[in-house]
Design an enzyme around this catalytic site. Structure first.
Site, mmCIF file in Angstrom:
data_model
loop_
_atom_site.group_PDB
_atom_site.id
_atom_site.type_symbol
_atom_site.label_atom_id
_atom_site.label_comp_id
_atom_site.label_asym_id
_atom_site.label_seq_id
_atom_site.Cartn_x
_atom_site.Cartn_y
_atom_site.Cartn_z
ATOM 1 C CG HIS A 236 -0.245 0.345 2.497
ATOM 2 N ND1 HIS A 236 0.502 -0.566 3.178
ATOM 3 C CD2 HIS A 236 -0.161 1.503 3.202
ATOM 4 C CE1 HIS A 236 1.010 -0.009 4.262
ATOM 5 N NE2 HIS A 236 0.627 1.254 4.292
HETATM 6 C C1 UD1 Z 1 -1.990 5.298 6.424
HETATM 7 C C2 UD1 Z 1 -0.677 5.735 7.061
HETATM 8 C C3 UD1 Z 1 0.371 4.644 6.873
HETATM 9 C C4 UD1 Z 1 -0.143 3.297 7.367
HETATM 10 C C5 UD1 Z 1 -1.453 2.986 6.658
HETATM 11 C C6 UD1 Z 1 -2.052 1.675 7.109
HETATM 12 C C7 UD1 Z 1 -0.152 8.159 7.013
HETATM 13 C C8 UD1 Z 1 0.650 9.186 6.334
HETATM 14 N N1 UD1 Z 1 -0.146 6.943 6.422
HETATM 15 O O1 UD1 Z 1 -1.749 5.206 5.017
HETATM 16 O O2 UD1 Z 1 1.509 4.999 7.630
HETATM 17 O O3 UD1 Z 1 0.812 2.295 7.089
HETATM 18 O O4 UD1 Z 1 -2.374 4.047 6.959
HETATM 19 O O5 UD1 Z 1 -3.229 1.414 6.462
HETATM 20 O O6 UD1 Z 1 -0.740 8.437 8.034
HETATM 21 N N2 UD1 Z 1 -9.376 4.701 2.937
HETATM 22 C C9 UD1 Z 1 -10.558 3.994 2.973
HETATM 23 N N3 UD1 Z 1 -11.058 3.648 4.194
HETATM 24 C C10 UD1 Z 1 -10.446 3.978 5.355
HETATM 25 C C11 UD1 Z 1 -9.240 4.688 5.296
HETATM 26 C C12 UD1 Z 1 -8.710 5.043 4.074
HETATM 27 O O7 UD1 Z 1 -11.144 3.679 1.951
HETATM 28 O O8 UD1 Z 1 -10.964 3.649 6.445
HETATM 29 C C13 UD1 Z 1 -8.819 5.096 1.641
HETATM 30 C C14 UD1 Z 1 -8.741 6.622 1.537
HETATM 31 O O9 UD1 Z 1 -9.844 7.142 0.926
HETATM 32 C C15 UD1 Z 1 -7.482 6.866 0.755
HETATM 33 C C16 UD1 Z 1 -6.651 5.614 0.957
HETATM 34 O O10 UD1 Z 1 -7.492 4.641 1.580
HETATM 35 O O11 UD1 Z 1 -7.736 6.972 -0.622
HETATM 36 C C17 UD1 Z 1 -5.451 5.898 1.782
HETATM 37 O O12 UD1 Z 1 -5.803 6.259 3.131
HETATM 38 P P1 UD1 Z 1 -4.859 7.240 4.014
HETATM 39 O O13 UD1 Z 1 -5.298 7.244 5.415
HETATM 40 O O14 UD1 Z 1 -4.719 8.534 3.299
HETATM 41 O O15 UD1 Z 1 -3.423 6.611 3.944
HETATM 42 P P2 UD1 Z 1 -2.967 5.112 3.983
HETATM 43 O O16 UD1 Z 1 -2.395 4.784 2.658
HETATM 44 O O17 UD1 Z 1 -4.029 4.223 4.531
#
Ligand code: UD1
Length: 392
Positions: A236
């Site tokens: 991811h």
């Molecule tokens: C975040 C953390 C990363 C961790 C990861 C674990 C930061 C900078 N990054 O990255 O360190 O390893 O979480 O998962 O804090 N999304 C959903 N549902 C959710 C949460 C997110 O669909 O409950 C989608 C969001 O819309 C987004 C993508 O997942 O498009 C990424 O989510 P985001 O929280 O921005 O960062 P992660 O890549 O999850």
């Protein structure tokens, strides 16, 4: 007399409340929940520490958040800031705005943050500017790669925290090198392993039950998932999955490997979104033993990993979990903030073009094995709570 006794009891309770250490614990994203869970359990009914759990809402789906609270038996958060997804700047700003209000209302003695996500850095900034003492669990980890958002969060958090709890001695060395006095650093072990030790026996009693994502194939999972006969994929990191060229190369390699050994991938929402956007679903559909499934809950996930032949990943936490379980782990990254898993554990850092040859080594019985680092023993939360009660 009875009245006097009641008054005395009331006075004692009132006095206890006044002298309790008020500790706000912050949880934001999926990897935070398994670190917060053992702390919340160790703080239950604590005589001198009053815990307040704040969920920032950085992760909000049932699959990324809700089911972790349920399975890890974490009490419902006292407050949820419900910040949701947004750009880094907007997400960080929303967390700061919400958390400032929480600190104004609660007036905590300490704020404890874990890990390296946006919630970690945002809440540390707020608390430290308000003169509230901050404790960073998982301090001192460094990938020395500032293209990773997590590395920026680690540097910011450690630059302004007051107390540093570390998981391994390399983290102590990094902090000392950055000028943190030794007296502020406490190497107390790994909370992620506390959760693993507590939950693995229960997890292994649950039935593995996957839900395939809609990838134009419909195959019985059955015999592909015999013990030790499959690999677990998790990817991811923006560096691996946000660029079309890079993700296309990876998807094709996963397909190639799945012809050697079945692969199961509980897909992170970020990765899935990009796979769809880059038109890669048809590639995946070509490989009958490449299983894309919905993100798993904690119990299903550790059960799946515990029976696997190896993990192929870019995650941080999985490097630690596989080290504890002594399962070969191939981490497709140029660096790791968790080098102890490489020098002591079963983890190996590899380049994309080494994936196939490294998987071949593992499936022919030549995978890397290691030992478990100091204090990765399931008792870290106890040690942390004892340390915090000592500083009062
Ligand atoms: C975040 C953390 C990363 C961790 C990861 C674990 C930061 C900078 N990054 O990255 O360190 O390893 O979480 O998962 O804090 N999304 C959903 N549902 C959710 C949460 C997110 O669909 O409950 C989608 C969001 O819309 C987004 C993508 O997942 O498009 C990424 O989510 P985001 O929280 O921005 O960062 P992660 O890549 O999850």
């Amino acid at each position: 007399m009875v009245l006097l006794l009641c008054n005395n009891q009331l006075l004692t309770t009132y006095y206890q409340l006044l002298t309790m250490t008020k500790l706000i614990l912050v949880a934001g994203a999926r990897p935070n929940f398994m670190k917060i869970a053992p702390l919340m359990h160790a703080l239950k009914d604590h005589p001198t520490i009053q815990p307040i759990l704040v969920h920032t809402g950085q992760h909000y789906d049932v699959k990324m958040s809700g089911q972790f609270f349920e399975e890890l038996d974490i009490p419902a958060p006292d407050m949820n800031l419900e910040v949701g997804s947004a750009s880094h700047a907007i997400q960080t700003a929303r967390i700061m705005e919400g958390f400032e209000q929480v600190c104004l209302n609660e007036k905590p003695d300490y704020v404890l943050v874990v890990g390296d996500v946006n919630s970690t850095a945002a809440c540390t900034l707020v608390a430290s500017k308000m003169g509230i003492k901050t404790i960073h669990y998982e301090a001192g980890l460094r990938s020395n790669d500032r293209t990773m958002p997590e590395e920026i969060n680690r540097l910011v958090t450690d630059a302004i925290s007051d107390i540093f709890i570390t998981t391994s001695i390399d983290a102590d060395e990094n902090l000392l090198h950055e000028g943190i006095p030794a007296g502020k650093i406490h190497m107390l072990g790994n909370l992620m392993i506390d959760s693993l030790v507590a939950q693995l026996p229960k997890a292994q009693k649950t039935e593995l039950d996957f839900k395939l994502l809609n990838l134009e194939k419909n195959i019985a999972l059955g015999k592909d998932f015999t013990e030790g006969r499959y690999g677990v994929l998790t990817f991811h990191r923006p560096g691996n999955v946000d660029k079309k060229e890079c993700l296309t190369t990876l998807v094709n390699l996963w397909g190639e490997i799945s012809e050697l050994v079945p692969l199961v991938f509980p897909v992170h929402p970020r990765t899935y979104k990009n796979i769809v956007q880059f038109g890669l679903l048809p590639v995946i559909a070509r490989y009958p033993h490449l299983y894309f499934i919905e993100p798993l809950g904690y119990l299903q996930f550790i059960h799946l990993v515990s029976l696997s032949a190896f993990a192929l990943t870019d995650s941080g936490g999985i490097q630690e979990e596989t080290t504890y379980m002594n399962i070969p782990c191939l981490t497709v990254r140029p660096n790791t903030e968790r080098p102890v898993t490489v020098w002591e554990g079963s983890n190996k850092l590899i380049k994309t073009d080494e994936i196939v040859s490294e998987v071949r080594l593992i499936i022919t019985g030549r995978g890397k094995h290691g030992t478990v680092p100091k204090y990765w023993d399931g008792k870290t939360a106890e040690r942390i709570v004892e340390m915090i009660s000592g500083i009062g």
